[in-house]
Design an enzyme around this catalytic site. Structure first.
Site, PDB file in Angstrom:
ATOM      1  N   ASP A  26       0.840  -1.203   0.000  1.00  0.00           N
ATOM      2  CA  ASP A  26       0.000   0.000   0.000  1.00  0.00           C
ATOM      3  C   ASP A  26       0.874   1.253   0.000  1.00  0.00           C
ATOM      4  O   ASP A  26       0.682   2.166  -0.797  1.00  0.00           O
ATOM      5  CB  ASP A  26      -0.925  -0.006   1.227  1.00  0.00           C
ATOM      6  CG  ASP A  26      -1.689  -1.326   1.331  1.00  0.00           C
ATOM      7  OD1 ASP A  26      -2.646  -1.498   0.580  1.00  0.00           O
ATOM      8  OD2 ASP A  26      -1.282  -2.168   2.148  1.00  0.00           O
ATOM      9  N   GLN A 273      13.171   1.826  -2.977  1.00  0.00           N
ATOM     10  CA  GLN A 273      12.533   1.231  -4.159  1.00  0.00           C
ATOM     11  C   GLN A 273      13.433   1.274  -5.393  1.00  0.00           C
ATOM     12  O   GLN A 273      13.422   0.348  -6.205  1.00  0.00           O
ATOM     13  CB  GLN A 273      11.206   1.939  -4.443  1.00  0.00           C
ATOM     14  CG  GLN A 273      10.148   1.604  -3.407  1.00  0.00           C
ATOM     15  CD  GLN A 273       8.840   2.315  -3.664  1.00  0.00           C
ATOM     16  OE1 GLN A 273       8.836   3.519  -3.956  1.00  0.00           O
ATOM     17  NE2 GLN A 273       7.733   1.624  -3.527  1.00  0.00           N
ATOM     18  N   GLU A 291       1.484  -6.275  -5.239  1.00  0.00           N
ATOM     19  CA  GLU A 291       1.100  -5.422  -6.368  1.00  0.00           C
ATOM     20  C   GLU A 291       2.296  -4.675  -6.948  1.00  0.00           C
ATOM     21  O   GLU A 291       2.564  -4.716  -8.146  1.00  0.00           O
ATOM     22  CB  GLU A 291       0.018  -4.426  -5.919  1.00  0.00           C
ATOM     23  CG  GLU A 291      -0.339  -3.426  -6.996  1.00  0.00           C
ATOM     24  CD  GLU A 291      -1.676  -2.732  -6.804  1.00  0.00           C
ATOM     25  OE1 GLU A 291      -2.567  -3.295  -6.126  1.00  0.00           O
ATOM     26  OE2 GLU A 291      -1.839  -1.627  -7.336  1.00  0.00           O
TER      27      GLU A 291
HETATM   28  O1  TRH Z   1       4.638  -6.082   0.509  1.00  0.00           O
HETATM   29  P1  TRH Z   1       3.554  -6.627  -0.310  1.00  0.00           P
HETATM   30  O2  TRH Z   1       3.135  -7.987   0.001  1.00  0.00           O
HETATM   31  O3  TRH Z   1       2.341  -5.679  -0.202  1.00  0.00           O
HETATM   32  C1  TRH Z   1       0.965  -5.852  -0.387  1.00  0.00           C
HETATM   33  C2  TRH Z   1       0.237  -5.492   0.868  1.00  0.00           C
HETATM   34  O4  TRH Z   1       0.286  -6.615   1.689  1.00  0.00           O
HETATM   35  C3  TRH Z   1      -1.170  -5.117   0.584  1.00  0.00           C
HETATM   36  O5  TRH Z   1      -1.941  -5.037   1.738  1.00  0.00           O
HETATM   37  C4  TRH Z   1      -1.771  -6.046  -0.404  1.00  0.00           C
HETATM   38  O6  TRH Z   1      -3.038  -5.666  -0.659  1.00  0.00           O
HETATM   39  C5  TRH Z   1      -0.923  -5.995  -1.633  1.00  0.00           C
HETATM   40  O7  TRH Z   1       0.382  -6.496  -1.325  1.00  0.00           O
HETATM   41  C6  TRH Z   1      -1.496  -6.726  -2.796  1.00  0.00           C
HETATM   42  O8  TRH Z   1       4.003  -6.595  -1.864  1.00  0.00           O
HETATM   43  P2  TRH Z   1       4.287  -5.420  -2.897  1.00  0.00           P
HETATM   44  O9  TRH Z   1       3.025  -4.809  -3.378  1.00  0.00           O
HETATM   45  O10 TRH Z   1       5.161  -5.981  -3.913  1.00  0.00           O
HETATM   46  O11 TRH Z   1       5.081  -4.325  -2.097  1.00  0.00           O
HETATM   47  C7  TRH Z   1       6.424  -4.421  -1.749  1.00  0.00           C
HETATM   48  C8  TRH Z   1       7.069  -3.057  -1.800  1.00  0.00           C
HETATM   49  O12 TRH Z   1       8.344  -3.107  -1.185  1.00  0.00           O
HETATM   50  C9  TRH Z   1       7.298  -2.560  -3.214  1.00  0.00           C
HETATM   51  O13 TRH Z   1       7.004  -1.179  -3.293  1.00  0.00           O
HETATM   52  C10 TRH Z   1       8.778  -2.757  -3.421  1.00  0.00           C
HETATM   53  C11 TRH Z   1       9.279  -2.501  -2.054  1.00  0.00           C
HETATM   54  N1  TRH Z   1      10.623  -3.005  -1.758  1.00  0.00           N
HETATM   55  C12 TRH Z   1      11.630  -2.096  -1.544  1.00  0.00           C
HETATM   56  O14 TRH Z   1      11.428  -0.885  -1.673  1.00  0.00           O
HETATM   57  N2  TRH Z   1      12.873  -2.562  -1.221  1.00  0.00           N
HETATM   58  C13 TRH Z   1      13.154  -3.878  -1.124  1.00  0.00           C
HETATM   59  O15 TRH Z   1      14.319  -4.240  -0.833  1.00  0.00           O
HETATM   60  C14 TRH Z   1      12.106  -4.814  -1.386  1.00  0.00           C
HETATM   61  C15 TRH Z   1      12.386  -6.282  -1.321  1.00  0.00           C
HETATM   62  C16 TRH Z   1      10.847  -4.347  -1.689  1.00  0.00           C
END
Ligand code: TRH
Length: 395
Positions: A26, A273, A291
């Protein structure tokens, strides 16, 4: 419900509200949206977030103890029960993922003329109903006034809101992927040698799944070297179990380098990110989730497997197939069939050894597909371009 705070804030063009449900998706999506709006000249952005500790994991410059702060040109406001007294809603108010705006804030929106444009930015889905709902208005009663709230659905087709992709990202990715010396320097910065000719580099950021155990076991027995880049998190236990390294689970920390058969595992800290994007661009295969990492894997233009966020009654499998229907449409039928079976196995915690054994057969066509797919997704413009156009027709 309000407190006063002398903050000298400018008038904002965008208010984005984010409630961190769990994990990082999110905040990951809203933080990218906020920065893109600001960086591409669409005005001043204020981002309201209810969990700064989670946010700080992907935004190292953030101080979770501050109530309000500027980071990368965005004003970040801790969203708590008490609304600052001097708050004036921005021209556009985005409620991310139906997070429910505070009632006093809605009252202030209704008190403005013209009233702000109110957008509910929805979760990403490739299901066909999204096209019918994208852009619909939902009238909201506020006292004796009525405000329209518009549904804005990200998506994969021209009739949806598209996907977040910053201007210049694709050029930056191309440059990164072509720069051999730069890539060697990147691997060295992670404590790894340059990639060997026959070596596979894989990044993995998924949820827990028994499927990982068999997949990792296959990599250990691979005839050629496999290096797994693993940001520390929910998949650690399954990965180390698959590698027969259970004893390392308790003490595992970022920076560790582990070996099992032909598999090397490098444990990574979470980065910002931009750092995560570079990891995706550098690997031959990415396992992603949720997502935002799912979308970013598509911009990496490399093969990827999606571990979708699990929902009740297997609703996520319908979403997964909705995506695969689009993603696999232009692939040869045997490749498409294999990839669908592989995606199902990952998401349902099934054995993947036999599926992985087919990788050498399908790898090349999958690689090629990654490039054309990312181009195709941008044919009708990215999410911010579509959002701005949508608003122009409303304001
Ligand atoms: O973390 P997620 O599983 O997030 C979600 C939430 O759980 C939400 O409630 C749900 O509805 C949604 O999934 C579908 O997965 P996501 O979306 O991939 O988010 C991870 C974020 O973390 C993404 O913006 C990338 C970031 N990230 C970093 O910035 N640095 C890192 O080292 C890593 C591994 C990820």
């Amino acid at each position: 419900m309000t407190t006063s705070s002398p903050r000298n804030l400018p008038p904002f063009d965008w208010d984005i509200f984010c409630c961190v449900v769990d994990n990082f998706g999110d905040i990951g999506v809203t933080w990218r949206l906020a920065r893109q709006l600001e960086q591409e000249g669409h005005g001043k952005v204020r981002l309201w977030v209810d969990d700064l500790a989670s946010f700080a994991r992907i935004c190292p410059g953030l101080d979770p103890a501050q109530d309000g702060q500027w980071v990368a040109g965005i004003y970040i406001q801790l969203w708590h029960d008490t609304l600052p007294a001097d708050v004036t809603p921005a021209t556009v108010v985005i409620e991310a993922f139906a997070c429910k705006l505070p009632a006093p804030f809605i009252d202030r929106m209704a008190g403005l003329t013209p009233s702000p444009c109110w957008i509910n930015l929805e979760y990403l889905s490739a299901e066909s109903w999204v096209e019918d709902c994208h852009g619909l208005a939902s009238p909201q009663r506020v006292g004796n006034l009525s405000l329209n709230k518009y549904f804005f659905f990200p998506g994969f087709t021209a009739k949806t809101g598209g996907l977040l992709c910053e201007r210049g990202l694709i050029a930056e990715r191309d440059q990164w992927q072509q720069d051999k010396a730069g890539l060697a320097a990147y691997w060295a910065s992670l404590g790894l040698p340059a990639q060997q000719e026959n070596e596979l580099r894989v990044s993995l950021f998924t949820y827990e799944s028994d499927a990982l155990v068999s997949l990792v076991a296959s990599w250990c027995q691979s005839p050629t070297p496999v290096t797994l880049l693993l940001p520390l998190g929910r998949s650690l236990q399954d990965v180390l179990r698959g590698a027969g390294l259970e004893q390392a689970i308790a003490t595992a920390k970022a920076g560790d380098l582990l070996h099992s058969g032909n598999l090397t595992i490098k444990l990574l800290p979470m980065t910002d990110q931009a750092g995560y994007d570079r990891l995706l661009w550098s690997c031959d295969l990415n396992l992603v989730r949720g997502e935002d990492s799912f979308v970013r894997a598509q911009w990496a233009s490399r093969p990827f497997l999606w571990h979708i966020y699990p929902q009740e009654e297997q609703a996520h499998m319908v979403k997964l197939d909705g995506f695969l229907d689009h993603y696999l449409a232009d692939l040869p039928p045997d490749t498409a069939q294999w990839l669908r079976a592989f995606s199902h196995a990952l998401n349902q915690g099934e054995q993947t050894c036999e599926l992985w054994a087919q990788w050498p057969r399908y790898n090349a066509s999958w690689q090629q597909h990654g490039r054309s797919w990312s181009q195709k997704l941008l044919t009708d413009g990215d999410l911010v371009t579509r959002l701005v156009k949508f608003l122009e027709s409303r304001i």
